[in-house]
Scaffold this active site. Structure first.
Site, mmCIF file in Angstrom:
data_model
loop_
_atom_site.group_PDB
_atom_site.id
_atom_site.type_symbol
_atom_site.label_atom_id
_atom_site.label_comp_id
_atom_site.label_asym_id
_atom_site.label_seq_id
_atom_site.Cartn_x
_atom_site.Cartn_y
_atom_site.Cartn_z
ATOM 1 N N GLN A 168 0.818 -1.216 0.000
ATOM 2 C CA GLN A 168 0.000 0.000 0.000
ATOM 3 C C GLN A 168 0.851 1.265 0.000
ATOM 4 O OE1 GLN A 168 -2.694 -0.193 3.355
ATOM 5 N NE2 GLN A 168 -3.925 -1.820 2.447
ATOM 6 N N GLY A 186 4.028 2.328 -0.239
ATOM 7 C CA GLY A 186 4.902 2.705 -1.333
ATOM 8 C C GLY A 186 6.298 2.141 -1.218
ATOM 9 N N GLU A 212 6.308 8.067 6.172
ATOM 10 C CA GLU A 212 5.891 6.932 7.001
ATOM 11 C C GLU A 212 6.772 6.891 8.248
ATOM 12 O OE1 GLU A 212 5.449 3.275 4.751
ATOM 13 O OE2 GLU A 212 4.268 4.308 3.232
ATOM 14 N N ASP A 217 7.967 -20.980 2.088
ATOM 15 C CA ASP A 217 8.443 -22.156 1.332
ATOM 16 C C ASP A 217 9.942 -22.095 1.040
ATOM 17 O OD1 ASP A 217 5.743 -22.656 1.330
ATOM 18 O OD2 ASP A 217 5.464 -22.472 -0.830
ATOM 19 N N HIS A 240 2.448 -5.387 12.200
ATOM 20 C CA HIS A 240 2.017 -4.042 11.800
ATOM 21 C C HIS A 240 0.955 -3.577 12.789
ATOM 22 C CE1 HIS A 240 0.676 -0.657 9.428
ATOM 23 N NE2 HIS A 240 1.586 -0.909 8.502
ATOM 24 N N ARG A 258 7.928 0.927 13.922
ATOM 25 C CA ARG A 258 6.731 0.084 13.865
ATOM 26 C C ARG A 258 6.616 -0.866 15.049
ATOM 27 N NH1 ARG A 258 5.832 -2.292 7.962
ATOM 28 N NH2 ARG A 258 5.330 -0.123 7.511
ATOM 29 N N HIS A 275 3.114 -9.184 9.850
ATOM 30 C CA HIS A 275 3.215 -8.436 8.592
ATOM 31 C C HIS A 275 4.445 -8.799 7.776
ATOM 32 C CE1 HIS A 275 2.544 -5.093 5.875
ATOM 33 N NE2 HIS A 275 3.719 -4.567 6.166
ATOM 34 N N ARG A 308 12.051 -3.802 10.330
ATOM 35 C CA ARG A 308 12.164 -3.153 9.018
ATOM 36 C C ARG A 308 11.575 -1.749 9.026
ATOM 37 N NH1 ARG A 308 8.647 -2.788 4.659
ATOM 38 N NH2 ARG A 308 7.217 -4.326 5.527
#
Ligand code: FAD
Ligand code: SIN
Length: 500
Positions: A43, A45, A110, A200, A221, A266, A324, A359
């Protein structure tokens, strides 16, 4: 050179297109259909559009800071140094980034970014725009695409990777394999990730003996709407534009927790949201009522919220943390090389070291594109000698492989419950030890179908995540250990989740 790329997210698409342009014979394997990974859902960017006063160096500092100092400076330098070329390449591929009034690329803000530097498209539909543009390029390229081709395991000979075995038993040989299989959000019952995110690539790498690292760092998140229709992300970009978090009384609480308030890293915001909800017995709400132009700037979020019956322009919306992103993964160097000759890993399945313990927002799309390209360029280089670390990294725990048998106890739901309650946002020693024991007693069914293979992979990755979390006795970034089990609340309750 025959190159197999496994996965069609931003990392796999970039790697395949670059390898094709360099003249390699490229085949791409996708377990479902194209455009089904996380990339198409992104979402906010992609970071790296530097405006006045900004620079790659400042972006690197923010990345290291958000990652709680655990990031690898060499990998971070490679990430930010690749940002300008990456954005140019995406524009060249036809990604319609949103523009400011003067025609320059609009820059969003952000959390934990010093300045607005997030390029976005379609407001909050950046991932879809990137996925569509790169997939169109793929379809016009020489890359041979096999959909519904579920990669089960790496084919190895004397430690060298020489192909992929599919779940249906087909064997495909190659001179090089690039794993770009994405994350593992399905380890948890509440996740922003789409269905196929079952780790995987990490499971395949573990079975083949490639080192993994940092798996204890799972990003939750903080602003996810969870109701009967499932989990749905409300982008951090909305907080960047001024939305605030409020408690049951409508009071902002984030400045009690961190000087950056709602724009703290975050992991800090996610823990604060959980604690606040549990303390008050009622979910935290995201108040975007003062943000102008919600429908115009966030059309995807606006449509989904309205479909679920929320008018976020008029009233705050309940939010909760949900799984997330996985910071850890298959250890690579800055060319995407793993320790196994013939094997590269890029995107969320890789652990390049850029994210450290948490992150920075909008760095994942950038990482996938930057290292996807670098890996493709590395393919023709002289015989791979893994250059990731001077000394071998300890493997995260849980990497041993057992034959899987039809055994009692295991189900995906049971695994997700253990992971959410005991290897989730808030962890403690007793819960982690219990999770490791429980996961160890389970065997997944012998995988004969894609769904069974996903379950088997989830169990392998869950064991590795839980063992790594147990082994890290301190708190760092997204890995947060409570000092005593008495402090530990259960996270699976309506206070946290905004079920109406
Ligand atoms: P994916 O895009 O997940 O692609 C994985 C591919 O591998 C898929 O094609 C899948 O089918 C294939 N695959 C998997 N296993 C197999 C197998 N066994 N065999 C064959 N094929 C297989 N990051 C940002 O930087 N900015 C954002 O704004 C942002 N927003 C996000 C919003 C949401 C809702 C989510 C879920 C994530 C968001 N992220 C964002 C994170 C980011 O989107 C992902 O980390 C990134 O897209 C991962 O890209 P990838 O190429 O590694 O994997
Ligand atoms: C978001 O839009 O909040 C997600 C951004 C990210 O995961 O980097």
């Amino acid at each position: 050179m025959k190159v197999l790329v496994v996965g069609a997210g931003i990392a796999g698409l970039t790697a395949a297109l670059r390898a094709d342009a360099l003249g390699h014979d490229v085949e791409m394997l996708v377990k479902g259909r194209l455009r089904e990974g996380s990339t198409a859902h992104a979402q906010g960017g992609i970071a790296g559009e530097y405006g006045p006063g900004d620079s790659a160096a400042l972006h690197a500092l923010d990345t290291m800071h958000a990652g709680d100092g655990h990031g690898d400076p060499v990998a971070i330098a490679a990430l930010v140094d690749g940002a300008a070329a990456t954005l140019d390449a995406l524009i060249d591929a036809g990604v319609p980034f949103d523009r400011a009034a003067d025609g320059s690329i609009a820059r969003g803000l952000e959390a934990a970014h010093s300045l607005p530097r997030i390029a976005h498209a379609g407001g909050d539909a950046t991932g879809r725009a990137i996925s569509d543009a790169l997939t169109a390029r793929l379809q016009a390229s020489g890359v041979h695409v096999r959909e519904q081709a579920f990669a089960a395991d790496l084919m190895t000979d004397d430690g060298r990777v020489h192909g992929i075995r599919l779940v249906d038993g087909t064997r495909i040989g190659a001179d090089a394999v690039i794993l770009a299989t994405g994350g593992a959000g399905q380890l948890y019952p509440f996740t922003t990730n789409p269905a196929g995110t079952t780790g995987d690539g990490i499971a395949m790498a573990l079975r083949a003996g490639a080192p993994v690292a940092d798996l204890e760092f799972v990003q939750f998140h903080p602003t996810v709407l969870i109701d009967d229709a499932g989990a749905f992300l409300i982008s951090e970009a909305v907080r960047g534009a001024g939305a605030v978090l409020v408690d049951a009384e409508g009071r902002r609480f984030m400045f009690d927790e961190h000087p950056d308030g709602e724009l703290a890293p975050r992991d800090v915001v996610a823990r604060a949201v959980a604690r606040q909800a549990l303390a008050q017995g009622s979910p935290v709400r995201l108040d975007a009522t003062d943000v102008a132009g919600l429908a115009e700037h966030y059309p995807t979020i606006d449509a989904e919220l309205r479909r679920r019956g929320y008018d976020w322009a008029a009233e705050p919306v309940p939010v909760s943390p949900a799984a997330h992103y996985l910071m850890g993964g298959i250890v690579t160097d800055t060319d995407g090389r793993t320790s196994l000759p013939g094997l590269w890993a890029v995107g969320e399945t890789a652990r390049t070291g850029v994210h450290g313990a948490n992150r920075l927002a909008s760095n994942s799309l950038l990482e996938g594109a930057v290292f996807g390209a670098l890996a493709a360029e590395d393919l023709g280089a002289p015989p791979p000698a893994f250059a990731g670390h001077d000394t071998p990294l300890p493997r995260s725990g849980g990497d041993r492989v057992r034959p899987v048998n039809d055994g009692p106890g295991f189900s995906r739901a049971a695994l997700q419950h253990v992971m959410w309650e005991q290897v989730g946002l808030l962890r403690d020693d007793a819960g982690l030890a219990d999770a490791v024991r429980t996961l160890d007693t389970w065997d997944a069914p012998q995988p004969r179908t894609p769904a069974e293979q996903e379950d088997a992979n989830l169990l392998v990755v869950a064991r590795a995540v839980a063992s790594a979390a147990l082994a890290r006795t301190d708190s760092l970034g997204a890995h947060f250990r409570l000092s005593s089990a008495l402090e530990k609340p259960t996270l699976n309750q309506s206070a946290l989740i905004g079920v109406r």
